[in-house]
Design an enzyme around this catalytic site. Sequence first.
Site, short mmCIF file in Angstrom:
data_model
loop_
_atom_site.label_atom_id
_atom_site.label_comp_id
_atom_site.label_asym_id
_atom_site.label_seq_id
_atom_site.Cartn_x
_atom_site.Cartn_y
_atom_site.Cartn_z
N ARG A 76 7.79 2.37 -8.15
CA ARG A 76 8.64 2.05 -7.00
C ARG A 76 10.06 2.56 -7.28
NH1 ARG A 76 9.74 -2.61 -7.05
NH2 ARG A 76 8.44 -3.51 -8.68
N TYR A 211 3.41 7.21 -4.28
CA TYR A 211 3.09 6.10 -5.18
C TYR A 211 2.85 4.79 -4.41
CZ TYR A 211 3.51 2.24 -8.33
OH TYR A 211 3.26 1.07 -8.96
N GLY A 213 3.41 1.40 -4.33
CA GLY A 213 4.40 0.46 -3.79
C GLY A 213 5.34 1.11 -2.77
N LYS A 220 4.08 -4.19 -0.38
CA LYS A 220 5.44 -4.69 -0.60
C LYS A 220 6.28 -4.59 0.68
CE LYS A 220 4.54 -5.22 -4.97
NZ LYS A 220 4.35 -6.57 -5.51
N HIS A 240 5.99 -13.31 -3.57
CA HIS A 240 5.41 -12.42 -4.60
C HIS A 240 4.67 -13.32 -5.59
CE1 HIS A 240 6.27 -9.08 -7.79
NE2 HIS A 240 5.11 -8.90 -7.22
N SER A 262 7.14 -8.21 -11.63
CA SER A 262 6.08 -7.20 -11.76
C SER A 262 5.70 -6.99 -13.23
CB SER A 262 6.57 -5.87 -11.18
OG SER A 262 7.02 -6.09 -9.87
N CYS A 264 4.14 -8.87 -15.46
CA CYS A 264 4.32 -9.98 -16.41
C CYS A 264 3.03 -10.79 -16.54
CB CYS A 264 5.43 -10.92 -15.95
SG CYS A 264 7.07 -10.29 -16.30
N ASP A 287 -1.08 -11.05 -6.13
CA ASP A 287 0.25 -10.45 -5.96
C ASP A 287 1.08 -11.05 -4.83
OD1 ASP A 287 2.14 -8.49 -6.87
OD2 ASP A 287 1.68 -7.26 -5.13
N ASN A 377 2.99 2.61 -16.23
CA ASN A 377 2.77 1.98 -14.93
C ASN A 377 1.51 2.55 -14.25
OD1 ASN A 377 3.46 0.20 -12.79
ND2 ASN A 377 4.39 1.88 -11.64
N ARG A 379 -2.13 2.63 -12.73
CA ARG A 379 -2.66 1.56 -11.87
C ARG A 379 -4.14 1.70 -11.60
NH1 ARG A 379 1.09 -2.45 -9.78
NH2 ARG A 379 3.06 -1.83 -10.69
N PHE A 503 -2.87 -15.55 -22.55
CA PHE A 503 -4.18 -15.21 -21.98
C PHE A 503 -5.02 -16.47 -21.73
CE2 PHE A 503 -2.83 -11.49 -24.63
CZ PHE A 503 -2.37 -10.75 -23.55
#
Length: 596
Positions: A76, A211, A213, A220, A240, A262, A264, A287, A377, A379, A503
């Site tokens: 993004r 891309y 986003g 978004k 979000h 984003s 995390c 998301d 990044n 995806r 986790f």
Amino acid sequence: MNDIKSVSPQQIGLDEWVRLVAEHTKADRVIWCDGSQKEYDSLIADLVAKGTLIKLNQEKRPDSYLARTDPSDVARVEERTFICSANREDAGPTNPWMAPDQMKSLMAELFEGAMQGRTMYVIPFSMGPIDSPLARYGVEITDSEYVVVNMHIMTRVLPEVFNRIRNGNGWVATIHSVGAPNSDATWPCNKEKYISHFPETLEVWSFGSGYGGNALLGKKCMSLRIGSHLARKEGWLAEHMLIMRLISPEGKRYHISAAFPSACGKTNLAMLKPSLDGWKVETIGDDIAWISPNANGRLRAINPENGFFGVAPGTSEKSNPVAMQMLAKETLFTNVAMTSDGDVWWEGMTREIPEGLTDWRGEKYQAGRALPAAHPNARFTSPARNCPTIAADWDDPEGFELDAIIFGGRRSSGIPLITESESWSHGVFMGASMASEQTAAAEGTVGELRRDPFAMLPFCGYNMADYWGHWLGFSDKDLKLPKIFRVNWFLKNSESKFVWPGFSENARALKWIVGRVEGQVEIKRTPLGGLPLLADLGIAELNLSEEDEAYLLHWSKSEVGKELEAVQEYLGKFGDHLPEELAIELEKRLAFFDKN
Ligand code: OXD
Ligand code: MN
């Protein structure tokens, strides 16, 4: 005469708007999408023929493909993402802004002839189940086949949406062009990029990037930036956040939504396999959550999406075995590495790096060089139906009543494992003061601490301080509000090692949270909020050292004082828009440190 920069798509109507855009962009032809499997298959075949998609080894990864973007188009672009409200103040100090007329003039020039030599697709989509009272409709015009196939997975592409729009339903009008007329590049894009939102007229104009986003405009752009504007006007929340159902060994169901910046671990948490016997997680979304009060006076949430667009690196049998199973088929990968036998690989998937990798740029991977094989990044796009933990009723049009809301971030020190807010306004203060060490999901320096209120910094479609005011306003309504918590899985000890195993063990934190919802466990009151008693966390079997155990719930006056000063400075940027309740929350906490 009508032209694209001066019309309101909703006023002139869908058909005239599409005609105008086609004329202006000089698209070779226009296709009205129907969302069918046939359409998907034929676009995939076109993309493979053009070299944009590479067909993966069908025995190992059936119906899966790899796209390699242009190396300049991988994330993004927040500085190029504008909120073009009529008044600059309504975009607030956190959003790039330009006046709508000025932006439209500038972009109309960019769009002129931008689709020459290309096909223009008109995609009808519903965010949320089409008959849900919470659903909203959109149309995306795009000249990218990659966008169409990704939209097929991420949204509900349904021609019925065209009918409903023609019959007067509200809709969001979005236009996207990669800005590469007559190009035969495998990843067409343009150096100049604009991702522009016009909240007052419910429009998004996106130029120059393919891309996710920046280009899948239902996500978004519509569901968060335009969504948050609509939500404020209409009395709901566009967030979000993941949504999950936690089921206790007794079979009791709890619904939790959680906001993390984003990359995390939202997707990992949404698909958690609890380490605790008898506990189970069902996934509802990873998301975005649209949350609105229902007739019971509860906040209920839907996931408006239809698939997962997740970060691949770091996803493994350990961090997210559920996603690994989901990715086994029918997945579009972007910027991951390819193995010599036509399968995919990324950093963190396995300890061993396979021989003979091709990196995300399509070059032979050289082990030992600092460059990663997959882009950080990189995806995956996978349909929700393929997620092994997806709740059978995940797309219930009425949504799910929330029992708890969690805010999180990546903080190596200073923020304990779990904190419970004292009240709704304290919870909003916690959300507003969120910060996280930056990841690769957006451009910027990885590792730097950035304030990211509610994980909405790049996604709030209006003045962030007014957004906090909107959240605070929910306490005036006659609602039974969920409890708000803050978590931090990322504490590091003096040896820079993560203290919390994370986790599947995050289930212990969730169990404590539902224990609080049920009033079964006590808290220790501190100026930060309520902290768990160590014994209630049930972590003896984790075999952490005594220091590490204590560190999980540790707070120090000096660190909290410093954090509050940073929050004070940050909130100061919002001037008169800062809601008084937040100033009071801050004062209350600062006063404690002055007194002591
Ligand atoms: C995402 C993001 O793609 O937050 O979900 O960047
Ligand atoms: Mn996200």
